[in-house]
Design an enzyme around this catalytic site. Sequence first.
Site, PDB file in Angstrom:
ATOM      1  N   LYS A   1      -4.020   5.193 -11.681  1.00 23.50           N
ATOM      2  CA  LYS A   1      -4.653   5.903 -10.548  1.00 23.50           C
ATOM      3  C   LYS A   1      -4.854   7.364 -10.933  1.00 23.50           C
ATOM      4  O   LYS A   1      -3.967   7.987 -11.531  1.00 23.50           O
ATOM      5  CB  LYS A   1      -3.801   5.813  -9.275  1.00 23.50           C
ATOM      6  CG  LYS A   1      -4.432   6.608  -8.110  1.00 23.50           C
ATOM      7  CD  LYS A   1      -3.802   6.288  -6.782  1.00 23.50           C
ATOM      8  CE  LYS A   1      -2.522   7.043  -6.521  1.00 23.50           C
ATOM      9  NZ  LYS A   1      -2.645   8.515  -6.504  1.00 23.50           N
TER      10      LYS A   1
ATOM     11  N   GLU B   1      -6.988   9.466   1.202  1.00 15.88           N
ATOM     12  CA  GLU B   1      -5.797   9.987   1.889  1.00 15.88           C
ATOM     13  C   GLU B   1      -6.153  10.997   2.976  1.00 15.88           C
ATOM     14  O   GLU B   1      -6.893  11.960   2.735  1.00 15.88           O
ATOM     15  CB  GLU B   1      -4.857  10.629   0.851  1.00 15.88           C
ATOM     16  CG  GLU B   1      -3.573  11.169   1.477  1.00 15.88           C
ATOM     17  CD  GLU B   1      -2.423  11.328   0.500  1.00 15.88           C
ATOM     18  OE1 GLU B   1      -2.554  10.965  -0.689  1.00 15.88           O
ATOM     19  OE2 GLU B   1      -1.368  11.822   0.949  1.00 15.88           O
TER      20      GLU B   1
ATOM     21  N   ASP C   1       3.236   9.126  -8.227  1.00 16.17           N
ATOM     22  CA  ASP C   1       3.965  10.338  -8.630  1.00 16.17           C
ATOM     23  C   ASP C   1       4.725  10.918  -7.436  1.00 16.17           C
ATOM     24  O   ASP C   1       5.499  11.868  -7.572  1.00 16.17           O
ATOM     25  CB  ASP C   1       3.045  11.371  -9.294  1.00 16.17           C
ATOM     26  CG  ASP C   1       1.948  11.875  -8.384  1.00 16.17           C
ATOM     27  OD1 ASP C   1       1.821  11.371  -7.250  1.00 16.17           O
ATOM     28  OD2 ASP C   1       1.205  12.786  -8.806  1.00 16.17           O
ATOM     29  N   SER C   2       4.567  10.289  -6.263  1.00 16.42           N
ATOM     30  CA  SER C   2       5.417  10.621  -5.116  1.00 16.42           C
ATOM     31  C   SER C   2       6.875  10.298  -5.431  1.00 16.42           C
ATOM     32  O   SER C   2       7.775  10.668  -4.667  1.00 16.42           O
ATOM     33  CB  SER C   2       4.964   9.853  -3.864  1.00 16.42           C
ATOM     34  OG  SER C   2       4.931   8.462  -4.129  1.00 16.42           O
TER      35      SER C   2
ATOM     36  N   GLU D   1      -6.109  11.126  -9.315  1.00 12.02           N
ATOM     37  CA  GLU D   1      -6.484  11.962  -8.166  1.00 12.02           C
ATOM     38  C   GLU D   1      -7.669  12.826  -8.529  1.00 12.02           C
ATOM     39  O   GLU D   1      -7.613  13.567  -9.521  1.00 12.02           O
ATOM     40  CB  GLU D   1      -5.326  12.893  -7.772  1.00 12.02           C
ATOM     41  CG  GLU D   1      -4.275  12.235  -6.933  1.00 12.02           C
ATOM     42  CD  GLU D   1      -3.243  13.233  -6.392  1.00 12.02           C
ATOM     43  OE1 GLU D   1      -3.556  14.433  -6.200  1.00 12.02           O
ATOM     44  OE2 GLU D   1      -2.098  12.796  -6.160  1.00 12.02           O
TER      45      GLU D   1
HETATM   46  O1  KIV Z   1       1.902   9.072  -5.264  1.00 17.59           O
HETATM   47  C1  KIV Z   1       1.693   8.314  -4.318  1.00 17.59           C
HETATM   48  O2  KIV Z   1       2.596   7.650  -3.792  1.00 17.59           O
HETATM   49  C2  KIV Z   1       0.333   8.212  -3.807  1.00 17.59           C
HETATM   50  C3  KIV Z   1       0.128   7.443  -2.551  1.00 17.59           C
HETATM   51  C4  KIV Z   1       0.636   8.237  -1.422  1.00 17.59           C
HETATM   52  C5  KIV Z   1      -1.273   7.030  -2.361  1.00 17.59           C
HETATM   53  O3  KIV Z   1      -0.567   8.747  -4.388  1.00 17.59           O
END
Ligand code: KIV
Length: 255
Positions: A112, A180, A43-44, A114
Amino acid sequence: MKSTTRSLRALKGVRPIVCLTAYDAVTARIAAEGGADLLLVGDSVGNTVLGMPDTVGVTMDMMIHHTAAVARTKPEALIVGDLPFALAHDNFSKLLGYGRRFLQDGGAQAVKIEGGATLAPAIAKLVDAGIPVMGHIGLLPQRVHSTGYRRRGLTPEDQIRLLADAVAVAEAGAFALVVECVDEAFMPAITAAVGIPTIGIGSGKGCDGQILVLHDLLGLTPTPPPFVRPEANLHRDAVAAVRRWARKVRARKSR
Ligand code: KIV
């Protein structure tokens, strides 16, 4: 050969796992041809390519759009889609729906999530439903408005919390765990405490693998995090290429 959650899990203690973000077909091909074992459609994407200040504004529709673009390149790397802000706290039928969308519409092979111990029951149910989960503990970018971006594991109390999170997520059935910005000296304790690979970002060398935002690695972001050592300066090179072509056009030397 196509990476699977099982093949990556089996790499713990054998060799470090190489993970990178990818948000579209171009970056997926670069990362996969460069040898990444796992492509995270993070989500980055929000702050890296969509011009957002952080990841909070990213939605499921955006994530599926980008995940599907990555999947169309059919990489050998495992594709993991990132569950957007706060959705992991929805009820299980909604959560299952998000997992389904990532695998069925996006073409991802895993999701993934968080969060730590409080999400372990939800992670266990997703895994039970056949949706592989990668955990993410330590600094949680989705919590920027509650905790800010702060390094973790600097006090004994926080180290105990992190270990509890890591063990709970691993015991819930996650196949790997992103960690992280955790104190480098403490990171090996987390890696030793869980039977699944730890994938570090800004957490030093005591992990079973590393992940970076591809744009940071390639020098495409103006201010990468301090722990990144870019291997290229593609922003500078691209601007120079555009300037060269613009000069040729103005001199009528290019069509
Ligand atoms: O969203 C992302 O790119 C991430 C990575 C930085 C691990 O969660």
